[in-house]
Enzyme design. Structure first.
Site, mmCIF file in Angstrom:
data_model
loop_
_atom_site.group_PDB
_atom_site.id
_atom_site.type_symbol
_atom_site.label_atom_id
_atom_site.label_comp_id
_atom_site.label_asym_id
_atom_site.label_seq_id
_atom_site.Cartn_x
_atom_site.Cartn_y
_atom_site.Cartn_z
ATOM 1 N N CYS A 185 7.374 -2.648 15.147
ATOM 2 C CA CYS A 185 7.197 -1.750 16.725
ATOM 3 C C CYS A 185 5.486 -3.001 16.734
ATOM 4 C CB CYS A 185 7.255 -0.496 16.293
ATOM 5 S SG CYS A 185 8.738 0.108 15.401
ATOM 6 N N CYS B 139 -0.208 3.346 8.543
ATOM 7 C CA CYS B 139 1.165 2.466 7.784
ATOM 8 C C CYS B 139 0.234 0.738 8.514
ATOM 9 C CB CYS B 139 2.309 2.774 9.289
ATOM 10 S SG CYS B 139 3.665 1.815 8.772
ATOM 11 N N CYS C 214 2.153 -0.457 15.480
ATOM 12 C CA CYS C 214 2.263 -0.487 13.747
ATOM 13 C C CYS C 214 1.714 -1.951 13.929
ATOM 14 C CB CYS C 214 3.343 0.006 13.744
ATOM 15 S SG CYS C 214 3.869 0.209 11.569
ATOM 16 N N CYS D 275 3.769 8.855 -0.292
ATOM 17 C CA CYS D 275 4.397 7.778 1.030
ATOM 18 C C CYS D 275 4.570 7.237 0.241
ATOM 19 C CB CYS D 275 3.418 7.959 2.126
ATOM 20 S SG CYS D 275 3.822 7.224 3.992
ATOM 21 N N CYS E 68 6.689 -5.786 7.486
ATOM 22 C CA CYS E 68 8.023 -4.914 8.110
ATOM 23 C C CYS E 68 8.409 -6.407 9.369
ATOM 24 C CB CYS E 68 7.534 -3.956 8.608
ATOM 25 S SG CYS E 68 8.927 -3.238 9.400
ATOM 26 N N GLU F 279 0.592 -1.137 0.194
ATOM 27 C CA GLU F 279 0.144 0.074 0.078
ATOM 28 C C GLU F 279 0.532 1.260 -0.216
ATOM 29 O OE1 GLU F 279 -2.294 -1.190 3.618
ATOM 30 O OE2 GLU F 279 -1.302 1.087 4.339
HETATM 31 N N1 SAH Z 1 9.984 1.699 9.430
HETATM 32 C C1 SAH Z 1 10.234 2.648 8.984
HETATM 33 C C2 SAH Z 1 9.092 3.919 8.135
HETATM 34 C C3 SAH Z 1 7.996 3.406 8.484
HETATM 35 S S1 SAH Z 1 6.787 3.791 9.427
HETATM 36 C C4 SAH Z 1 10.114 3.872 10.409
HETATM 37 O O1 SAH Z 1 10.376 3.350 11.262
HETATM 38 O O2 SAH Z 1 10.870 5.454 9.969
HETATM 39 C C5 SAH Z 1 6.471 5.318 9.136
HETATM 40 C C6 SAH Z 1 6.295 6.034 10.629
HETATM 41 O O3 SAH Z 1 5.127 6.002 11.091
HETATM 42 C C7 SAH Z 1 7.410 5.601 12.024
HETATM 43 O O4 SAH Z 1 7.846 6.837 12.071
HETATM 44 C C8 SAH Z 1 6.316 5.122 12.434
HETATM 45 O O5 SAH Z 1 6.473 4.757 14.503
HETATM 46 C C9 SAH Z 1 4.390 5.691 12.535
HETATM 47 N N2 SAH Z 1 3.533 4.301 12.747
HETATM 48 C C10 SAH Z 1 3.713 3.685 12.512
HETATM 49 N N3 SAH Z 1 2.240 3.101 12.995
HETATM 50 C C11 SAH Z 1 1.707 3.886 13.131
HETATM 51 C C12 SAH Z 1 0.315 4.026 14.207
HETATM 52 N N4 SAH Z 1 -0.540 3.684 14.842
HETATM 53 N N5 SAH Z 1 0.268 5.441 14.595
HETATM 54 C C13 SAH Z 1 1.393 6.860 14.069
HETATM 55 N N6 SAH Z 1 2.629 6.547 13.862
HETATM 56 C C14 SAH Z 1 2.598 5.583 13.380
#
Ligand code: SAH
Length: 341
Positions: free
Chosen positions: A117, A326, A120, A106, A113, A93
């Protein structure tokens, strides 16, 4: 489709060689590059200055974009989320976010991934890296006008797919014509990758997803084994010295977890002196474990950083009604498939 040659992902030179393979003069490759990358056409028939016979042969032996759009969701503010299928059936996506003066696209760099996290939606599964063509293909689909900003902030950890990422950046720069300064690579903090990127001498921006001012708290939010924050900060300094680009730090605010006064104070101390900018991202609910802080808690956090001289903004939300965060759309899609089977 898979036995046909995929053209998005090839350089002009490679397209020239491909044209020659099909018995055409070399310059036909340059025409292909122009149509595909600059004009963004999606059919060979649209390539009106190519002979009809060549267009037919292309249709037989080649496909333009490896991505096929299977779902599009448009929010009231114009934010558009695409779900596309890849040649092997995986899905990916990406999001188009319009602003009055510029657009942001984006893009994803991996299917799923491997980092995981806790907050996420992407981290629940990992299949594979995207090819450079699959990364560039997203931009070609989502581009609405010239010169968009490209943020590598979709699914996946870009610096764990380093070679394809760099190939995609070069294609976007040289073939599509997007300035390196308009691109931002967002990383969870892969130190080796930050250093390698610094050494390439490109002017791309770096964003580091920190989410915590100390290793203990960071370890709870990001279970993957990562180099300590001190190492990340060193690599950020090197990145700044090599590129003179200000570093962005992303910080997802989670209620009662990393949004306290003490966290803001510690974060300000950590970043002191480094030319940077902090992007506070109020948590976009995806899992029940976390909550978004109140507006006053968000503002308190922002104010502490600002008072300590750290440039900071709260990232305004776009596209929540269309599962903008994301990995959400893909997860929803996979869930629907599970229901069907
Ligand atoms: N792996 C990379 C890029 C992808 S995530 C990274 O970690 O930077 C892009 C951003 O979206 C990251 O800062 C991530 O922490 C954030 N993100 C992921 N899930 C989220 C959520 N549920 N709410 C807000 N930000 C989120």
């Amino acid at each position: 489709m898979t036995d046909r040659t995929i053209l998005v992902g090839m350089t002009t030179q490679e397209l020239e060689a491909f044209a020659e393979q099909l018995g055409e003069p070399k310059y036909r490759g340059r025409q292909l590059a122009m149509w595909i990358y600059r004009k963004g056409v999606i059919t060979f028939d649209a390539m009106t200055d190519l002979p009809k016979a060549f267009r037919e042969r292309l249709g037989e032996f080649a496909v333009i974009n490896p991505l096929q759009v299977i779902d599009v969701k448009v929010a009231s503010d114009g934010t558009t989320k695409y779900l596309s299928q890849l040649p092997d059936g995986e899905t990916v996506e990406f999001v188009f976010i319009p602003h009055s003066d510029w657009d942001t696209i984006c893009v994803s760099t991996q299917v799923g991934c491997p980092i995981g996290c806790k907050f996420c939606a992407s981290g629940t599964s990992f299949s594979r890296n995207l090819t450079a063509g699959e990364i560039v293909g997203q931009v070609l689909i989502a581009r609405h006008r010239e010169n968009p900003n490209i943020v590598f902030m979709g699914m996946g950890e870009p610096l764990l797919n380093f070679d394809n990422l760099v190939k995609a950046i070069r294609l976007l720069n040289r073939e599509v014509g997007i300035g390196a300064r308009r691109m931002t690579v967002s990383t969870v903090g892969i130190v080796g990758g930050i250093r390698k990127l610094a050494q390439l001498g490109m002017q791309v921006n770096l964003a580091v997803s920190l989410h915590a001012p100390n290793d203990e708290l960071r370890g709870k939010l990001i279970p993957a084994k990562l180099p300590p924050i001190a190492e990340v900060m060193k690599a950020c300094w090197e990145y700044f010295q090599a590129t003179k680009r200000r570093i962005t730090f992303e910080y997802v605010l989670l209620k009662g977890v990393n949004d306290k006064v003490e966290h803001a104070v510690e974060l300000a101390r950590l970043l002191k002196g480094l030319p940077c900018h902090v992007n506070l991202i109020p948590y976009n609910p995806t899992v029940d474990e976390f909550e978004r802080p109140s507006e006053s808690a968000i503002e308190r956090f922002r104010q502490i950083l600002a008072d300590k001289g750290i440039p900071v903004t709260v990232r305004h939300e776009r596209g929540t009604e269309i599962q903008g965060a994301c990995g959400q759309l893909r997860r929803q899609h996979l869930a629907t498939l599970e229901v069907k089977t």
